[in-house]
Design a protein around this motif. Sequence first.
Motif, PDB file in Angstrom:
ATOM      1  N   THR A   1     -76.133  50.754  17.758  1.00 40.47           N
ATOM      2  CA  THR A   1     -76.122  49.364  18.248  1.00 40.47           C
ATOM      3  C   THR A   1     -77.474  49.070  18.919  1.00 40.47           C
ATOM      4  OG1 THR A   1     -75.163  49.970  20.384  1.00 40.47           O
ATOM      5  CG2 THR A   1     -73.619  49.518  18.584  1.00 40.47           C
TER       6      THR A   1
ATOM      7  N   ASN B   1     -77.987  42.271  14.432  1.00 43.75           N
ATOM      8  CA  ASN B   1     -77.540  41.701  15.699  1.00 43.75           C
ATOM      9  C   ASN B   1     -78.231  40.393  16.042  1.00 43.75           C
ATOM     10  OD1 ASN B   1     -75.609  43.818  17.030  1.00 43.75           O
ATOM     11  ND2 ASN B   1     -77.201  44.976  15.988  1.00 43.75           N
TER      12      ASN B   1
ATOM     13  N   GLU C   1     -73.086  46.552  25.582  1.00 38.95           N
ATOM     14  CA  GLU C   1     -71.734  47.034  25.387  1.00 38.95           C
ATOM     15  C   GLU C   1     -70.840  46.605  26.549  1.00 38.95           C
ATOM     16  OE1 GLU C   1     -74.323  49.488  24.723  1.00 38.95           O
ATOM     17  OE2 GLU C   1     -74.114  48.930  22.623  1.00 38.95           O
TER      18      GLU C   1
ATOM     19  N   TYR D   1     -66.316  52.259  13.216  1.00 39.85           N
ATOM     20  CA  TYR D   1     -67.542  52.630  13.949  1.00 39.85           C
ATOM     21  C   TYR D   1     -67.754  54.136  13.893  1.00 39.85           C
ATOM     22  CZ  TYR D   1     -68.688  48.177  16.353  1.00 39.85           C
ATOM     23  OH  TYR D   1     -69.078  46.898  16.667  1.00 39.85           O
TER      24      TYR D   1
ATOM     25  N   ARG E   1     -69.613  47.985  21.783  1.00 41.13           N
ATOM     26  CA  ARG E   1     -70.279  46.833  21.172  1.00 41.13           C
ATOM     27  C   ARG E   1     -69.289  45.882  20.508  1.00 41.13           C
ATOM     28  NH1 ARG E   1     -74.128  43.347  21.623  1.00 41.13           N
ATOM     29  NH2 ARG E   1     -75.111  42.698  19.699  1.00 41.13           N
TER      30      ARG E   1
END
Lengths: 369, 369, 369, 369
Positions: free
Chosen positions: B85, C4, C17, C117, C131
């Motif tokens: 991320t 993102n 997060e 994930y 996230r």
Amino acid sequence: MSHNSFGQMFRFTTWGESHGPALGVVIDGCPSGLRIDAETIQRDLDRRKPGQSKYTTQRREADEVKILSGVFEDDRTDGLRTTGTPISLMIENTDQRSKDYGDIRDKYRPGHADFTYHQKYGIRDYRGGGRSSARETAARVAAGAVAKLVIPDVQIRASLVQVGPHKIDYSRFDWDEVDNNPFFCADPVAAKEWATYLDGIRKEGSSVGAVIEVVAENVPVGLGAPVYGKLDQDLASAMMSINAVKAVEIGAGFEAAELTGVTNADEMRAGQEQPYFLSNHAGGILGGISNGDPVVVRFAVKPTSSILVPRQTVTEKNQNADIITKGRHDPCVGIRAVPVGESMMALVLADHLLRHRAQTGREGGIGHE
Amino acid sequence: MSHNSFGQMFRFTTWGESHGPALGVVIDGCPSGLRIDAETIQRDLDRRKPGQSKYTTQRREADEVKILSGVFEDDRTDGLRTTGTPISLMIENTDQRSKDYGDIRDKYRPGHADFTYHQKYGIRDYRGGGRSSARETAARVAAGAVAKLVIPDVQIRASLVQVGPHKIDYSRFDWDEVDNNPFFCADPVAAKEWATYLDGIRKEGSSVGAVIEVVAENVPVGLGAPVYGKLDQDLASAMMSINAVKAVEIGAGFEAAELTGVTNADEMRAGQEQPYFLSNHAGGILGGISNGDPVVVRFAVKPTSSILVPRQTVTEKNQNADIITKGRHDPCVGIRAVPVGESMMALVLADHLLRHRAQTGREGGIGHE
Amino acid sequence: MSHNSFGQMFRFTTWGESHGPALGVVIDGCPSGLRIDAETIQRDLDRRKPGQSKYTTQRREADEVKILSGVFEDDRTDGLRTTGTPISLMIENTDQRSKDYGDIRDKYRPGHADFTYHQKYGIRDYRGGGRSSARETAARVAAGAVAKLVIPDVQIRASLVQVGPHKIDYSRFDWDEVDNNPFFCADPVAAKEWATYLDGIRKEGSSVGAVIEVVAENVPVGLGAPVYGKLDQDLASAMMSINAVKAVEIGAGFEAAELTGVTNADEMRAGQEQPYFLSNHAGGILGGISNGDPVVVRFAVKPTSSILVPRQTVTEKNQNADIITKGRHDPCVGIRAVPVGESMMALVLADHLLRHRAQTGREGGIGHE
Amino acid sequence: MSHNSFGQMFRFTTWGESHGPALGVVIDGCPSGLRIDAETIQRDLDRRKPGQSKYTTQRREADEVKILSGVFEDDRTDGLRTTGTPISLMIENTDQRSKDYGDIRDKYRPGHADFTYHQKYGIRDYRGGGRSSARETAARVAAGAVAKLVIPDVQIRASLVQVGPHKIDYSRFDWDEVDNNPFFCADPVAAKEWATYLDGIRKEGSSVGAVIEVVAENVPVGLGAPVYGKLDQDLASAMMSINAVKAVEIGAGFEAAELTGVTNADEMRAGQEQPYFLSNHAGGILGGISNGDPVVVRFAVKPTSSILVPRQTVTEKNQNADIITKGRHDPCVGIRAVPVGESMMALVLADHLLRHRAQTGREGGIGHE
């Protein structure tokens, strides 16, 4: 992300190999309503076209452009106009002579992309270099002709300023001379000297490098953006994307390293409506943004890699061999890079003009403008 | 499209002004599972940090990095790891002294972005140059430290090779010397001469330009792509995006213009497993794709524009004025550009490594690999 | 390419997060000169904030936004203004209670991103979903508040129109009611019924889905572009990017499948200055481009996956297990999606307004405009 | 940024108008070494081709595809192979009958892009809708055929599941039936009923909407990325970019709004090697990432806007008028959207497969994988 596209708002994508049926370009983001015709595009293509003098490749291509989409005409439009949809341009390959390249099927030509393409892709179209051929620049020139429609007030010109070790004398620089010699050279004396020099290079079966200077005048103030949208950054990227280019500089360029802050400073004076600059070491760009002065870019082209002098190389099977690259090549590929440099300048400026429009709507205004 | 982002698959976005509360970078696309810690990033930041010798700005910034996201640790991860991320890194500004810059509120500093920012945006944060400050490069260096985690086998080093008119002697080139002098210079003799030279420049209140050479060794074959995804194109873009850079060259660079095809050819010989090159005029890149040889880039930095010698300029209201730029500046901003150049090399290579992975899945195989 | 980031000209990148130190957003491409203040952004954040009624999660976050860059103020700017550089906004996490999540470290929660994930990245920040937590939407809402500055004349409103099987009665639709109930519901009668219904759901330890309708009025004609830059395409992408959203429709949406060409046609009539439409099955978009009518989008949010009723699942080691997701969750996460939907609408429209500016410079004019 | 491109790593750009000389697509990023032939692409194009039954437009186009670049064959390649360079595909327009459209030169057809194109661009190619014509989908289908080469193990199929108010009965769903009727319908009984229903609609000179379901099986776990690179987000964008599409849903879609968290949870059980799911309300996507279950997408197509029943409209000069759209149109354009939906699914999955490769190199490994 695209490996074969350039530009953000005025974005073009090229396709095609040297010895495939055709090559072309799709232009996305060209504003609508611009008058366009195939003749204007053709004129730029003809300047780049091979076979025009003994100093460029003898391959003869008509390089005739077809407009396949993105334009429209009826009784109300006063000629053909762009519509805002993608403009697809195609140039068919006509003079390919694939047999010339048959003997390099198994060997890597030094200085060429043969080795790296093969390593990366596991397959390569060795006919004339395939995708890595300078023929791809025809697609750029076609796109550049459209880009110029977006920036009609900007004047873009280029000159060959160095061939091998021989530089022009800037005191003789005259833009009007560029079209009077086969080198696009603004110094007529240098052009004559280069003719003799290049004859020798050609007879040796060798080749030589060159430097091209591109100048854009009447560029509006404000094109470019901090920090990774700098105009000079995109110009560097554009010029370095041209085949065989190994160096790019803006304004004073490498010479700036030798200057002091005192001498390098482009001092300013108040003008009638706008301030003006007393010098242009910056090459028309400050902080990545055009300042209204001429945008000046120079780039170096390495000598043509395809030469008639035997060089050591290896085969695809990693065995030693010698190679001579027959075929029809430019003794100085830098000559034909001159119109390509102009086109890339036009493409970058058109793109940044459109980007600039999007960035600078200032609804609500502000006090100290 | 983003004016403040760089890279495609390993993509970073920087933010922050010289005299705002903080600056930072968001890295998107970093693979997961890499071991990361603030100390490693800090080490690179410390190399770039101002105030380390009398040859760089006396502004003293702790430049302490904080990792705000994109990492995770528990009893199973063997230390802090990237998660895939976005990694957000922040550096707070601590030593700002805004008052130093108050008197340049209304005047444009020659060589700076003041004029162009004001023209483009109608507003500018004049405190220390705002967004155009070299402080932005701290964010790049932080991102570059993360990029290095993606390419652990690649060794990237850089040296200052020219200060003003004084070049190094390559016969004395020794990477081990780089950290033994305040100039990141691989030639210890040149470093001593530069010390004397720069003392003079500093006392004059002037500044001087420089050239930096960055070399990446052990780069895998195949990074980069034709035609507008060339590795050298992205390196040119990366280096030209650094503040004050005016020129970039790859391998032989501008010198390639002077060479013939015979001398410029990087001949090949069969090696044990792979062929190898007898020379590296290409700077490790052929047809836009890495060939396994060291990737060599040089770039020129202009002299620091902020000097103590008065220069002619104009005010925002287009009136003539003189200006002296007080404040704490680098007499040779090129020095601190050395670690920045390394970082940009790492960022470009990491990006292209990830792009390469996507491009080269060859399901179904092919005969002549 | 960025996983993102969203938007092209008005582009934002979020990071952070659920249980990290902070989350935030960097906005790139916001025009300069816009008046901005933290209070306006905060107001939007407060509408989305958790812990405001018993129908949303009891996690209590101050959600206090800090503006870290991209703004400037002096005695000439009449307040804080955007400068055209990246606007960095940060929200620190304050109420994290990581211990609540400790027991789901090894198990995949059904309906959550835990499994995917872990499979993709080999590591996951399980604390609060990391996230994938709906906390990320706070960053969108902050960005959306800035986007609204770019489109000051556009009015964007949203209402919850369905909770579980219970739909509103459109004959009672009244925008003024939206802020009179804890559901952002424009039908006050439905809002009361939902209160009872959701009390039951909450007591069961279960959750329920919802549908949100977002309407933008006074949208200029011309936003969007054929063929892959359609306004409805970007709205679909924007809404589908919100956590837990499973469906998006424009105008008549799925109902359009049932209509005939005769009933679906939005007929036109000549207006004073412009033609107008007699109906709006199109939801304000024709051929991907706004037609001046209200832009109408609806999207469905699945029931909150974290529930107190035990469900069957597996561990990271592929062993069967049961799971109850404790912690503080929304019985209907669709409620807090209402302001998020408004924000995404604002972000898409601001982006397309800037894109539109770049596309529509028509130098040279054209006959039949 | 490009208005006419889609995808990131597997990126295609379409061009061409309904009544121009040709239309086409350039595919950038296709891996090298894949076996390709025009016949495979042609087969997909033929499924979409008009004029195949009385339920689709009677325009007769050969839709013959030409491969212009990006492929190579010699005696070592075992057939034609992709080379990693851009694949340019072209389809010439042959049956254009421009005269049919002459009378709509001055009037806006309700439901069409005529009004918005004209407002945005100031010019429009009214012949057959120009760029907004469904003919553009031929280029997608050609690109989709290439995309399938990248994901050979994934099986993509689609069925028309609703025509007007008439839905299929899922208990009769049989993929093998899809090619047995002119509607690509997996329910043979529904297909017969639709035939009668659509005959009536056609005779009325009207049209009707439809819903298409696309299912991809054997999709690898891990495609997609948080937060704005979600697989479902790109699927929504892809389907909404198809002409006349007004709604998209994933898995349970709008029905998810009516479910509780208990019923909606896709519970998991331990499998031999991997866990598996007991239901698929998620449509194969969790947190934006594929979970290994079939990816299920449905989208709604509005009724064809071109109908023979007169509708009220205005002229370009803002005067009231009636309009009948003659020409050759589909009574249910949703039918031909079935193969287009399959193509878009293939294009999105191929793109995400390549992106996934880049994202998931985990040098250095990690403990709890």
